[in-house]
Write a protein that holds these residues in place. Structure first.
Motif, PDB file in Angstrom:
ATOM      1  N   SER A  34       3.687 -33.745 -18.048  1.00 39.48           N
ATOM      2  CA  SER A  34       4.478 -33.863 -16.668  1.00 39.48           C
ATOM      3  C   SER A  34       5.632 -35.111 -17.160  1.00 39.48           C
ATOM      4  N   TRP A  35       6.273 -35.226 -16.642  1.00 38.30           N
ATOM      5  CA  TRP A  35       7.922 -35.611 -16.982  1.00 38.30           C
ATOM      6  C   TRP A  35       7.991 -37.186 -15.332  1.00 38.30           C
ATOM      7  N   SER A  36       8.013 -38.247 -16.491  1.00 37.54           N
ATOM      8  CA  SER A  36       7.745 -39.385 -15.502  1.00 37.54           C
ATOM      9  C   SER A  36       9.197 -39.574 -13.874  1.00 37.54           C
ATOM     10  N   SER A  37       8.334 -39.751 -12.567  1.00 40.37           N
ATOM     11  CA  SER A  37       9.049 -39.711 -11.718  1.00 40.37           C
ATOM     12  C   SER A  37      10.176 -41.570 -11.788  1.00 40.37           C
ATOM     13  N   ARG A  38       9.604 -41.799 -12.811  1.00 38.68           N
ATOM     14  CA  ARG A  38      10.777 -42.985 -13.078  1.00 38.68           C
ATOM     15  C   ARG A  38      11.601 -43.406 -14.279  1.00 38.68           C
ATOM     16  N   HIS A  39      11.394 -43.008 -15.373  1.00 41.71           N
ATOM     17  CA  HIS A  39      12.333 -42.676 -16.558  1.00 41.71           C
ATOM     18  C   HIS A  39      11.395 -41.651 -17.387  1.00 41.71           C
ATOM     19  N   GLU A  40      13.189 -41.122 -17.772  1.00 41.54           N
ATOM     20  CA  GLU A  40      13.884 -39.770 -17.650  1.00 41.54           C
ATOM     21  C   GLU A  40      13.617 -38.938 -18.934  1.00 41.54           C
ATOM     22  N   TYR A  41      12.851 -39.989 -20.084  1.00 43.81           N
ATOM     23  CA  TYR A  41      12.457 -40.292 -21.437  1.00 43.81           C
ATOM     24  C   TYR A  41      11.090 -39.903 -21.417  1.00 43.81           C
ATOM     25  N   ILE A  42       9.907 -39.831 -21.019  1.00 41.59           N
ATOM     26  CA  ILE A  42       8.748 -40.583 -20.516  1.00 41.59           C
ATOM     27  C   ILE A  42       8.113 -39.282 -20.090  1.00 41.59           C
ATOM     28  N   LEU A  43       7.350 -38.772 -20.992  1.00 39.36           N
ATOM     29  CA  LEU A  43       6.523 -37.614 -20.797  1.00 39.36           C
ATOM     30  C   LEU A  43       5.357 -37.810 -21.146  1.00 39.36           C
ATOM     31  N   VAL A  55       2.076 -15.777 -14.144  1.00 43.40           N
ATOM     32  CA  VAL A  55       2.832 -16.754 -13.749  1.00 43.40           C
ATOM     33  C   VAL A  55       2.723 -17.615 -13.664  1.00 43.40           C
ATOM     34  N   GLU A  56       2.351 -18.929 -14.591  1.00 45.40           N
ATOM     35  CA  GLU A  56       1.595 -20.439 -14.600  1.00 45.40           C
ATOM     36  C   GLU A  56       2.284 -21.121 -14.380  1.00 45.40           C
ATOM     37  N   THR A  57       3.468 -21.351 -14.183  1.00 39.80           N
ATOM     38  CA  THR A  57       4.487 -22.534 -13.230  1.00 39.80           C
ATOM     39  C   THR A  57       5.666 -22.363 -13.276  1.00 39.80           C
ATOM     40  N   VAL A  58       5.925 -22.623 -12.040  1.00 40.41           N
ATOM     41  CA  VAL A  58       7.077 -21.882 -11.013  1.00 40.41           C
ATOM     42  C   VAL A  58       8.394 -23.170 -11.035  1.00 40.41           C
ATOM     43  N   GLN A  59       9.135 -23.381 -11.038  1.00 45.53           N
ATOM     44  CA  GLN A  59       9.538 -25.148 -10.833  1.00 45.53           C
ATOM     45  C   GLN A  59      11.231 -24.315 -10.453  1.00 45.53           C
ATOM     46  N   TRP A  60      11.547 -25.743  -9.012  1.00 44.27           N
ATOM     47  CA  TRP A  60      13.028 -25.874  -9.087  1.00 44.27           C
ATOM     48  C   TRP A  60      13.621 -26.343  -9.451  1.00 44.27           C
ATOM     49  N   TYR A  61      15.257 -25.882 -10.454  1.00 39.50           N
ATOM     50  CA  TYR A  61      15.684 -27.672 -10.839  1.00 39.50           C
ATOM     51  C   TYR A  61      16.101 -28.271  -9.962  1.00 39.50           C
ATOM     52  N   PRO A  62      16.257 -29.713 -10.380  1.00 41.39           N
ATOM     53  CA  PRO A  62      15.841 -31.026  -9.005  1.00 41.39           C
ATOM     54  C   PRO A  62      16.916 -30.717  -8.354  1.00 41.39           C
ATOM     55  N   HIS A 122       7.882 -27.984 -17.762  1.00 44.04           N
ATOM     56  CA  HIS A 122       8.499 -29.389 -16.497  1.00 44.04           C
ATOM     57  C   HIS A 122       9.411 -29.610 -16.842  1.00 44.04           C
ATOM     58  N   MET A 123      10.260 -30.005 -15.768  1.00 43.84           N
ATOM     59  CA  MET A 123      12.013 -30.359 -15.651  1.00 43.84           C
ATOM     60  C   MET A 123      12.207 -31.903 -15.155  1.00 43.84           C
ATOM     61  N   SER A 124      12.431 -32.647 -15.479  1.00 46.24           N
ATOM     62  CA  SER A 124      12.438 -34.533 -15.258  1.00 46.24           C
ATOM     63  C   SER A 124      12.852 -33.926 -13.946  1.00 46.24           C
ATOM     64  N   PRO A 125      12.473 -34.936 -12.979  1.00 49.62           N
ATOM     65  CA  PRO A 125      13.018 -35.039 -11.439  1.00 49.62           C
ATOM     66  C   PRO A 125      13.685 -35.975 -11.121  1.00 49.62           C
ATOM     67  N   VAL A 126      14.366 -36.393 -12.475  1.00 49.82           N
ATOM     68  CA  VAL A 126      14.794 -38.208 -12.215  1.00 49.82           C
ATOM     69  C   VAL A 126      16.113 -37.990 -13.308  1.00 49.82           C
ATOM     70  N   TYR A 155       2.221 -37.575 -11.742  1.00 51.25           N
ATOM     71  CA  TYR A 155       2.755 -38.765 -11.921  1.00 51.25           C
ATOM     72  C   TYR A 155       3.124 -39.355  -9.796  1.00 51.25           C
ATOM     73  N   THR A 156       2.410 -40.378  -9.566  1.00 49.49           N
ATOM     74  CA  THR A 156       2.872 -40.563  -7.953  1.00 49.49           C
ATOM     75  C   THR A 156       4.223 -41.361  -7.822  1.00 49.49           C
ATOM     76  N   ASN A 157       5.514 -40.206  -7.099  1.00 50.66           N
ATOM     77  CA  ASN A 157       6.809 -40.597  -6.244  1.00 50.66           C
ATOM     78  C   ASN A 157       7.591 -41.639  -6.489  1.00 50.66           C
ATOM     79  N   ASP A 158       6.959 -42.435  -7.192  1.00 51.63           N
ATOM     80  CA  ASP A 158       7.249 -43.888  -7.605  1.00 51.63           C
ATOM     81  C   ASP A 158       7.492 -44.152  -8.944  1.00 51.63           C
ATOM     82  N   GLY A 159       6.402 -43.340  -9.561  1.00 55.68           N
ATOM     83  CA  GLY A 159       6.130 -43.514 -10.617  1.00 55.68           C
ATOM     84  C   GLY A 159       5.512 -44.102 -11.402  1.00 55.68           C
TER      85      GLY A 159
END
Length: 341
Positions: free
Chosen positions: A201-210, A102-109, A148-152, A262-266
Motif C-alpha cells: 500500500s502506498w501512503s496516502s500522504r507521502h507519494e514516495y512512501i510504500l 484476479v487478486e487485485t483490481v484498482q481504478w486509476y486514482p 497498488h497505485m499511489s492515490p496522491v 493507510y487511513t485517508n489522512d495518511g
C-alpha cells in the motif's frame, strides 16, 4: 451527538472533532443495506472490490474465475429499493481475460478512463475502460499477490506489485517490483522480506512512501527514492524487546501479515494478520497505537482500547457512576489537529 452539535454551535468545538465523532457513530451503527442489492455476475468467489474515488459511482470487482465486472452504483430508477447493475465485464469469452484468479483490481486514482488488475496468471494489466482492452501488460516471473497505485502521486506513475518466483526447486523469492506506467517498463525491485509479500500500500500522504506486509510477520516501510529502500520495520512491542523473545522482535504480528492500508489522512496504517489481530500504527513514528476497530462474522463492528481503568460490573448502570469510571472507549479521544500523531 446532540452534545457535540451544541458545543459546535457554541464555538466550543471545531468542525474536525464533530466530523470524527459522527464518522465513529456511523461506523458503530453499520448494518446490511436492505434496500440495495448488487447484480450477481460472478459464478465463483469475489476476491477484490474497488470504488473509483472521483465520483464514488462505479465499482470494480475481480473474481477467482478471472472475470472482471464494472457496476454502476447510482440509483437510476429513483425507487426506494434497487439493484446496482453491471455495466460491462471482461468475461471468460474475452480474448484478454485473466487465465487464473484476479487478486487485485484498482481504478486509476485520477479518472475512470483506466483501471488495473493483477492475477495468479503472473500478469498485471492496464485496461482502457471505454474499450475494455488492455493498454499495457506487465509480465512477472511468478504469482502476483497484490498491486497498488499511489492515490496522491504527482511526480511518478509507479505501480507497486508483489509476486513470488521460484529461484531454485522448492525455494521462493519474495519481491516487490515497481512498474512505471509512463515508460511501460519495470524499474527497481525492493528486497528485504524473508517470505512472500502478501500486500502492499502506498501512503496516502507521502507519494514516495510504500508499506509492505509479508508472511514473515513483518511490515516494512520504504522510500522508493533511496538506494537502500527500507526505512523501518514495524515492531508490535514498540522496542520493548524484554517482553518478547528475540525471534519475535521487530515483527508486526505473530503470524502472516496478509493485509494493510493507510487511513485517508495518511497518519495511520492498519494491518491485519493470521494471529487474529488488527493493529493501528502511527505512520510517522512507527509506534503501535494499541487502539482499533474490528469487524467479524457476527455482524458487529467493535471499538477496542487497552483496559486502563477498573471495569464496571454488569449489574451496575454506567449512567449512575461518576464520569471517571466510564469506559474510555466511549469517550471522544480524537485530537482536534490532523498533524498530531
Amino acid at each position: 451527538m446532540l452534545g457535540f452539535i451544541s458545543a459546535r454551535q457554541a464555538g466550543l468545538d471545531d468542525p474536525l472533532r464533530l466530523r470524527r465523532a459522527e464518522a465513529t457513530r456511523r461506523v458503530l451503527s453499520l448494518e446490511l443495506n436492505k434496500d440495495r442489492d448488487v447484480e450477481r455476475i460472478h459464478v465463483s468467489g469475489v476476491n477484490a472490490l474497488d470504488i473509483e474515488p472521483i465520483e464514488g459511482r462505479y465499482m470494480l470487482s475481480g473474481g477467482s474465475d478471472g472475470v472482471i465486472v464494472i457496476y454502476d452504483l447510482e440509483n437510476l430508477s429513483r425507487k426506494p429499493s434497487y439493484t446496482c447493475k453491471a455495466l460491462c465485464s471482461v468475461g471468460r469469452s474475452h480474448p484478454d481475460v485473466h487465465r487464473f484468479s484476479v487478486e487485485t483490481v484498482q481504478w486509476y486514482p485520477h479518472d475512470t478512463g483506466m483501471f488495473t488488475s493483477s492475477s495468479f496468471d503472473k500478469t498485471l494489466k492496464i485496461w482502457d475502460t471505454n474499450t475494455l482492452q488492455p493498454a499495457d501488460v506487465f509480465h512477472f516471473e511468478g504469482t502476483v499477490y497484490s498491486h497498488h497505485m499511489s492515490p496522491v502521486a504527482t511526480k511518478h506513475c509507479l505501480i507497486a506489485a508483489v509476486f513470488v518466483s521460484l529461484v531454485t526447486v522448492g525455494t521462493k523469492s519474495p519481491k516487490v517490483q515497481l512498474c512505471d506506467l509512463k515508460s511501460g517498463s519495470c524499474s527497481h525491485i525492493l528486497q528485504g522480506h524473508r517470505q512472500e509479500v502478501l500486500a502492499v500500500s502506498w501512503s496516502s500522504r507521502h507519494e514516495y512512501i510504500l508499506a509492505t506486509a509479508s508472511a514473515d510477520s513483518r511490515v516494512k516501510l520504504w522510500d522508493v527514492r533511496r538506494a537502500s529502500g527500507c526505512l523501518t520495520t514495524l515492531d508490535q512491542h514498540n522496542g520493548e524487546k524484554s517482553r518478547a523473545s528475540s525471534e519475535a522482535a521487530n515483527t508486526a504480528h505473530n503470524g502472516r501479515v496478509n493485509g494493510l492500508c493507510y487511513t485517508n489522512d495518511g497518519l495511520h496504517l492498519l494491518t491485519i494478520g493470521t494471529d487474529d489481530r488488527m493493529r493501528l500504527w502511527n505512520s510517522s513514528t512507527g509506534e503501535n497505537t494499541l487502539e482499533l476497530y474490528s469487524g467479524s462474522k457476527d455482524c458487529n463492528i467493535l471499538a477496542w482500547i487497552p483496559a486502563l481503568r477498573e471495569s464496571v460490573p454488569d449489574d451496575i448502570s454506567e449512567k449512575s457512576l461518576p464520569q471517571q469510571h466510564l469506559n474510555p472507549a466511549y469517550e471522544d479521544a480524537w485530537s482536534s489537529s490532523d498533524d498530531e500523531g
